[in-house]
Design a protein around this motif. Structure first.
Motif, PDB file in Angstrom:
ATOM      1  N   VAL A  75       0.854  -1.182   0.000  1.00  0.00           N
ATOM      2  CA  VAL A  75       0.000   0.000   0.000  1.00  0.00           C
ATOM      3  C   VAL A  75       0.895   1.238   0.000  1.00  0.00           C
ATOM      4  O   VAL A  75       1.863   1.312   0.763  1.00  0.00           O
ATOM      5  N   ASP A  76       0.572   2.189  -0.847  1.00  0.00           N
ATOM      6  CA  ASP A  76       1.332   3.440  -0.937  1.00  0.00           C
ATOM      7  C   ASP A  76       0.372   4.582  -0.641  1.00  0.00           C
ATOM      8  O   ASP A  76      -0.654   4.731  -1.313  1.00  0.00           O
ATOM      9  N   LEU A  77       0.695   5.387   0.358  1.00  0.00           N
ATOM     10  CA  LEU A  77      -0.225   6.452   0.742  1.00  0.00           C
ATOM     11  C   LEU A  77       0.516   7.712   1.138  1.00  0.00           C
ATOM     12  O   LEU A  77       1.708   7.681   1.461  1.00  0.00           O
ATOM     13  N   ASN A  78      -0.195   8.817   1.128  1.00  0.00           N
ATOM     14  CA  ASN A  78       0.275  10.079   1.685  1.00  0.00           C
ATOM     15  C   ASN A  78      -0.557  10.391   2.924  1.00  0.00           C
ATOM     16  O   ASN A  78      -1.783  10.309   2.882  1.00  0.00           O
ATOM     17  N   MET A  79       0.117  10.733   4.005  1.00  0.00           N
ATOM     18  CA  MET A  79      -0.606  11.009   5.241  1.00  0.00           C
ATOM     19  C   MET A  79      -0.539  12.495   5.610  1.00  0.00           C
ATOM     20  O   MET A  79      -0.706  12.865   6.778  1.00  0.00           O
ATOM     21  N   ASP A  80      -0.325  13.349   4.623  1.00  0.00           N
ATOM     22  CA  ASP A  80      -0.246  14.789   4.875  1.00  0.00           C
ATOM     23  C   ASP A  80      -1.530  15.330   5.498  1.00  0.00           C
ATOM     24  O   ASP A  80      -1.491  16.236   6.340  1.00  0.00           O
ATOM     25  N   ALA A  81      -2.679  14.790   5.083  1.00  0.00           N
ATOM     26  CA  ALA A  81      -3.938  15.275   5.627  1.00  0.00           C
ATOM     27  C   ALA A  81      -4.014  15.058   7.134  1.00  0.00           C
ATOM     28  O   ALA A  81      -4.483  15.919   7.881  1.00  0.00           O
ATOM     29  N   ALA A  82      -3.506  13.893   7.588  1.00  0.00           N
ATOM     30  CA  ALA A  82      -3.527  13.601   9.024  1.00  0.00           C
ATOM     31  C   ALA A  82      -2.551  14.498   9.774  1.00  0.00           C
ATOM     32  O   ALA A  82      -2.852  14.995  10.870  1.00  0.00           O
ATOM     33  N   VAL A  83      -1.372  14.728   9.190  1.00  0.00           N
ATOM     34  CA  VAL A  83      -0.384  15.611   9.820  1.00  0.00           C
ATOM     35  C   VAL A  83      -0.942  17.026   9.932  1.00  0.00           C
ATOM     36  O   VAL A  83      -0.859  17.669  10.990  1.00  0.00           O
ATOM     37  N   THR A  84      -1.531  17.506   8.846  1.00  0.00           N
ATOM     38  CA  THR A  84      -2.097  18.859   8.837  1.00  0.00           C
ATOM     39  C   THR A  84      -3.218  18.995   9.855  1.00  0.00           C
ATOM     40  O   THR A  84      -3.341  20.020  10.540  1.00  0.00           O
ATOM     41  N   ALA A  85      -4.038  17.948   9.987  1.00  0.00           N
ATOM     42  CA  ALA A  85      -5.148  17.996  10.947  1.00  0.00           C
ATOM     43  C   ALA A  85      -4.631  18.156  12.378  1.00  0.00           C
ATOM     44  O   ALA A  85      -5.183  18.930  13.168  1.00  0.00           O
ATOM     45  N   ILE A  86      -3.562  17.444  12.718  1.00  0.00           N
ATOM     46  CA  ILE A  86      -3.021  17.534  14.078  1.00  0.00           C
ATOM     47  C   ILE A  86      -2.397  18.900  14.323  1.00  0.00           C
ATOM     48  O   ILE A  86      -2.598  19.509  15.381  1.00  0.00           O
ATOM     49  N   VAL A  87      -1.622  19.397  13.355  1.00  0.00           N
ATOM     50  CA  VAL A  87      -1.004  20.717  13.505  1.00  0.00           C
ATOM     51  C   VAL A  87      -2.079  21.797  13.604  1.00  0.00           C
ATOM     52  O   VAL A  87      -1.980  22.730  14.407  1.00  0.00           O
ATOM     53  N   THR A  88      -3.136  21.676  12.801  1.00  0.00           N
ATOM     54  CA  THR A  88      -4.231  22.649  12.836  1.00  0.00           C
ATOM     55  C   THR A  88      -4.945  22.621  14.182  1.00  0.00           C
ATOM     56  O   THR A  88      -5.306  23.675  14.732  1.00  0.00           O
ATOM     57  N   LEU A  89      -5.149  21.428  14.725  1.00  0.00           N
ATOM     58  CA  LEU A  89      -5.775  21.310  16.042  1.00  0.00           C
ATOM     59  C   LEU A  89      -4.926  22.003  17.107  1.00  0.00           C
ATOM     60  O   LEU A  89      -5.449  22.749  17.946  1.00  0.00           O
ATOM     61  N   PHE A  90      -3.611  21.769  17.059  1.00  0.00           N
ATOM     62  CA  PHE A  90      -2.735  22.423  18.035  1.00  0.00           C
ATOM     63  C   PHE A  90      -2.798  23.940  17.885  1.00  0.00           C
ATOM     64  O   PHE A  90      -2.883  24.672  18.886  1.00  0.00           O
ATOM     65  N   ALA A  91      -2.757  24.427  16.645  1.00  0.00           N
ATOM     66  CA  ALA A  91      -2.794  25.870  16.414  1.00  0.00           C
ATOM     67  C   ALA A  91      -4.100  26.470  16.915  1.00  0.00           C
ATOM     68  O   ALA A  91      -4.121  27.586  17.457  1.00  0.00           O
ATOM     69  N   LEU A  92      -5.203  25.738  16.757  1.00  0.00           N
ATOM     70  CA  LEU A  92      -6.495  26.216  17.215  1.00  0.00           C
ATOM     71  C   LEU A  92      -6.528  26.336  18.738  1.00  0.00           C
ATOM     72  O   LEU A  92      -7.052  27.305  19.288  1.00  0.00           O
ATOM     73  N   VAL A  93      -5.917  25.345  19.415  1.00  0.00           N
ATOM     74  CA  VAL A  93      -5.931  25.335  20.876  1.00  0.00           C
ATOM     75  C   VAL A  93      -4.904  26.300  21.459  1.00  0.00           C
ATOM     76  O   VAL A  93      -5.194  27.059  22.398  1.00  0.00           O
ATOM     77  N   ALA A  94      -3.690  26.294  20.904  1.00  0.00           N
ATOM     78  CA  ALA A  94      -2.590  27.059  21.494  1.00  0.00           C
ATOM     79  C   ALA A  94      -2.448  28.462  20.925  1.00  0.00           C
ATOM     80  O   ALA A  94      -1.790  29.310  21.521  1.00  0.00           O
ATOM     81  N   GLY A  95      -3.036  28.691  19.761  1.00  0.00           N
ATOM     82  CA  GLY A  95      -2.928  30.009  19.156  1.00  0.00           C
ATOM     83  C   GLY A  95      -1.617  30.281  18.454  1.00  0.00           C
ATOM     84  O   GLY A  95      -1.332  31.414  18.061  1.00  0.00           O
ATOM     85  N   SER A  96      -0.780  29.250  18.282  1.00  0.00           N
ATOM     86  CA  SER A  96       0.497  29.377  17.579  1.00  0.00           C
ATOM     87  C   SER A  96       0.686  28.165  16.685  1.00  0.00           C
ATOM     88  O   SER A  96       0.303  27.044  17.046  1.00  0.00           O
TER      89      SER A  96
END
Length: 332
Positions: A75-96
């Motif tokens: 299986v060959d996949l890109n997991m950028d969407a999952a990485v972006t989701a986690i970073v976006t969640l942190f930015a939403l909570v922490a403001g940075s």
């Protein structure tokens, strides 16, 4: 393994045939006999390339070429969407929003962004191990294999709970040098010319953005080569050397190519990272132990896993010894 199993089946070994049919299950007939190692691997062995925007085309291609050569279900996949989701969640909570170092971020931000990718791979590995057989209408789930070698484990050059965390690590007590020798052997004796691509590739985690002027390198980040790391690891694990005794041993081993102070600096660097990462040994994946040079985790080694990373007394004695050596050389 698949080569040996297929050979045993061809000889009519009934126990092996029974085990093969039981492991594969309803996907094959009751009188199934594997025709080739690749066919058997296609039933039993699953591989997954979990790429991100930081992954190179060359590495992705090597993974696909090797999977095709050995016959694994790939299986060959890109997991950028999952990485972006986690970073976006942190930015939403922490403001940075954290940034990579090459984009102006701090070393702490850079490490955190790398660890997100690394730890997601463990999560996805277990997800695919549970559900890929289901996708193929198979009854059972899979064991997850880890990929950290003994050198990286002792140095602590891996992320806690990343792809080094699994059910079993078949190379957990194998050094990088021995792995290269095995790959060279497999390339010739198992007719796998695709392995030439791996032997010539620069070891890289590929967890940060790369460019024409910068490519992440394992050995540059560690501050030592894998050959040097293997020497440090054996002296520490097998010989029980501390900083002072390791320097005295290496003065005789590397004295013709490095100065005493260069040797001391390399040893200090190893022991610093060895000590600050020692806690990782308490959760390391069970490995196949082929020799005494193996991950010295808390199950096999009663030395503490919390060290004073400054090694104040030991490093001071080392410095005093190096000063005496240099003074003696200057007086000649």
């Amino acid at each position: 393994m698949c080569r040996q199993v297929v050979a045993a089946c061809a000889r009519g070994d009934q126990q092996v045939l029974h085990d093969v049919r039981r492991c594969i299950g309803a996907a094959v007939d009751a009188d199934y006999v594997p025709a080739s190692p690749q066919e058997l691997a296609g039933h039993l062995f699953y591989t997954c390339y979990m790429g991100t925007e930081n992954s190179s085309r060359e590495t992705r291609a090597r993974a696909a070429h090797l999977a095709q050569a050995i016959g694994s279900y790939h299986v060959d996949l890109n997991m950028d969407a999952a990485v972006t989701a986690i970073v976006t969640l942190f930015a939403l909570v922490a403001g940075s929003t954290p940034q990579y170092a090459v984009r102006g971020g701090s070393s702490r931000e850079n490490l955190a962004l790398q660890n997100i990718q690394a730890r997601l791979r463990m999560l996805l590995a277990y997800l695919f191990a549970a559900l890929l057989p289901w996708v193929r209408s198979r009854e059972k789930s899979l064991l997850v294999l880890a990929s950290a070698n003994v050198d990286e484990s002792l140095r602590g050059y891996f992320t806690k709970y990343d792809c080094s965390s699994a059910d079993l690590n078949p190379i957990g007590s194998v050094s990088k040098a021995d792995l290269r020798k095995y790959v060279q052997f497999a390339r010739t004796h198992m007719d796998l010319p695709v392995l030439d691509e791996f032997l010539s590739a620069m070891p890289s985690a590929e967890l940060v953005p790369h460019s024409e002027t910068y490519v992440q390198s394992d050995e540059v980040e560690m501050g030592m080569s894998y050959d040097e790391l293997g020497v440090f690891g054996r002296l520490r694990k097998c010989e029980g050397c501390g900083p002072y005794s390791m320097v005295t041993r290496l003065l005789h081993i590397w004295g013709d190519k490095l100065t005493p102070r260069e040797i001391a600096q390399k040893v200090k660097r190893f022991f610093f990272y060895y000590s600050i990462n020692r806690h990782k040994m308490t959760t390391i994946t069970p490995a196949y132990h082929a020799e005494t040079y193996a991950p010295d985790d808390n199950r096999f080694d009663l030395r503490p896993f919390l060290y004073n990373a400054n090694w104040t007394w030991q490093f001071r004695i080392v410095d005093e010894m190096i000063d005496r050596i240099e003074q003696r050389e200057d007086s000649k």
